[in-house]
Design an enzyme around this catalytic site. Sequence first.
Site, PDB file in Angstrom:
ATOM      1  N   ALA A   1       0.836  -1.200   0.000  1.00 20.11           N
ATOM      2  CA  ALA A   1       0.000   0.000   0.000  1.00 20.11           C
ATOM      3  C   ALA A   1       0.869   1.246   0.000  1.00 20.11           C
ATOM      4  O   ALA A   1       1.688   1.428   0.895  1.00 20.11           O
ATOM      5  CB  ALA A   1      -0.894   0.000   1.242  1.00 20.11           C
ATOM      6  N   PRO A   2       0.729   2.118  -1.008  1.00 17.82           N
ATOM      7  CA  PRO A   2       1.501   3.362  -0.999  1.00 17.82           C
ATOM      8  C   PRO A   2       1.149   4.201   0.230  1.00 17.82           C
ATOM      9  O   PRO A   2      -0.026   4.446   0.494  1.00 17.82           O
ATOM     10  CB  PRO A   2       1.059   4.069  -2.286  1.00 17.82           C
ATOM     11  CG  PRO A   2       0.485   2.986  -3.144  1.00 17.82           C
ATOM     12  CD  PRO A   2      -0.134   2.012  -2.191  1.00 17.82           C
ATOM     13  N   CYS A   3       2.142   4.596   0.987  1.00 16.79           N
ATOM     14  CA  CYS A   3       1.873   5.385   2.192  1.00 16.79           C
ATOM     15  C   CYS A   3       1.893   6.860   1.826  1.00 16.79           C
ATOM     16  O   CYS A   3       2.847   7.581   2.057  1.00 16.79           O
ATOM     17  CB  CYS A   3       2.910   5.087   3.265  1.00 16.79           C
ATOM     18  SG  CYS A   3       2.473   5.782   4.867  1.00 16.79           S
ATOM     19  N   GLN A   4       0.804   7.311   1.240  1.00 17.88           N
ATOM     20  CA  GLN A   4       0.677   8.704   0.818  1.00 17.88           C
ATOM     21  C   GLN A   4      -0.803   9.029   0.757  1.00 17.88           C
ATOM     22  O   GLN A   4      -1.632   8.137   0.684  1.00 17.88           O
ATOM     23  CB  GLN A   4       1.314   8.888  -0.562  1.00 17.88           C
ATOM     24  CG  GLN A   4       0.675   8.029  -1.627  1.00 17.88           C
ATOM     25  CD  GLN A   4       1.462   8.036  -2.908  1.00 17.88           C
ATOM     26  OE1 GLN A   4       2.682   8.098  -2.892  1.00 17.88           O
ATOM     27  NE2 GLN A   4       0.778   7.966  -4.027  1.00 17.88           N
TER      28      GLN A   4
ATOM     29  N   LEU B   1       9.134   4.557   5.741  1.00 18.72           N
ATOM     30  CA  LEU B   1       8.005   4.393   6.658  1.00 18.72           C
ATOM     31  C   LEU B   1       8.498   4.284   8.106  1.00 18.72           C
ATOM     32  O   LEU B   1       7.761   4.571   9.053  1.00 18.72           O
ATOM     33  CB  LEU B   1       7.192   3.148   6.288  1.00 18.72           C
ATOM     34  CG  LEU B   1       5.840   2.981   6.992  1.00 18.72           C
ATOM     35  CD1 LEU B   1       4.886   4.116   6.641  1.00 18.72           C
ATOM     36  CD2 LEU B   1       5.197   1.646   6.636  1.00 18.72           C
TER      37      LEU B   1
END
Length: 370
Positions: A88-91, A139
């Site tokens: 999951a892109p953390c943005q 992250l």
Amino acid sequence: MNKGLIHYMKAISLFSGAGGLDIASFMAGIPVAFSIDIEKDCIETLKINEEFHNTTAICGDLSEFSSEQIKGLSGLKENESFIVIGGAPCQPFSKNGYWVTNKIRRGINDPRADLVNQFLRVVTDLSPDGFVFENVESLLHPTNKVIVDSFIEIIQEAGYRYKIVRANSLNYGVPQKRKRLFIIGTKGNFKTEEPLITHGDSEDLLDSHLKPFVSVGEAISEFDNDMYFEKEELTVGGTYHEDLLEVPPGMNYKALTAWAGYPNPKFVADKRFWNFLLKLHPDRPSWTITAQPGPWVGPFHWNSRRLRVPEIAAIQTFPKGYHFFGNRRSIQKQIGNAVPPLMGKAMIEFLKESLDGLPVSKESECIGIK
């Protein structure tokens, strides 16, 4: 686990992209039953590759699918063992965090964690045997500490043991320097401290069982002939074409500065991004393949051209002959965003090993070890 039986399971893949982690799951012996991504080209890529002929591949926003719908679309039976995988892109993706289902659950109260929450939502709703979550190494930066701490708290409450793995793809047979973070959760017990590392620096391999890092020349030399020519590879006539020709293999624009002793310097050292005019050396691993490189951002081939699609796919360790759907820009983005399959395979095998000994599903009772 019963002797003579294998622990049969499948995978549900979230944020599948071009299938890097999905291919890794197939390599690890866990077929992918369901894949979802919001990008149409990514899902079309999956559909045109034979590995996914028995996979339900959906183009859509994960937030619009309930966990129960996902399990139903996967075709998983009630008692069937499975894992969840995804990067999951953390943005920020949408302004409203998605963590409300029929039951209200506590998610990570941070707008950047919307997609992380969706991954956790599926895991806590469906309670798989284990999961592999992939993300960028940053992250773990202190500014993101609340996201990681909350993630760990949620999965522990859901009954998972976990390992946080900071990995470099070089150590798993990938001909590329690429650092990634994996959080691996299991309902079983980890047998070892970390995924099996297979490769190391050749200068530090005395009395070591490790193989030397794979060079980029070894990985892509077969594609350096006219059969694989792409018009997008040409730099002739471009602003920095002549400069690129002068950069030696394994160097960048700094080779043309006073710092390197270049007569009549064309650039000033450390005034450009490090990957400006960056050129591969055939005897060394590649630098990270990016999703959206600028026109003069490397790595370039040592023959002073841009890399070809089969070359960047090979550097990422996609299987030879793997097909990508879309235009050149879309394909670069798909490959650059992917988890290198060999790297992902090591992580999924590590999880799979931890699940040995868990009760096998009924379906596994008719599957013997070959």
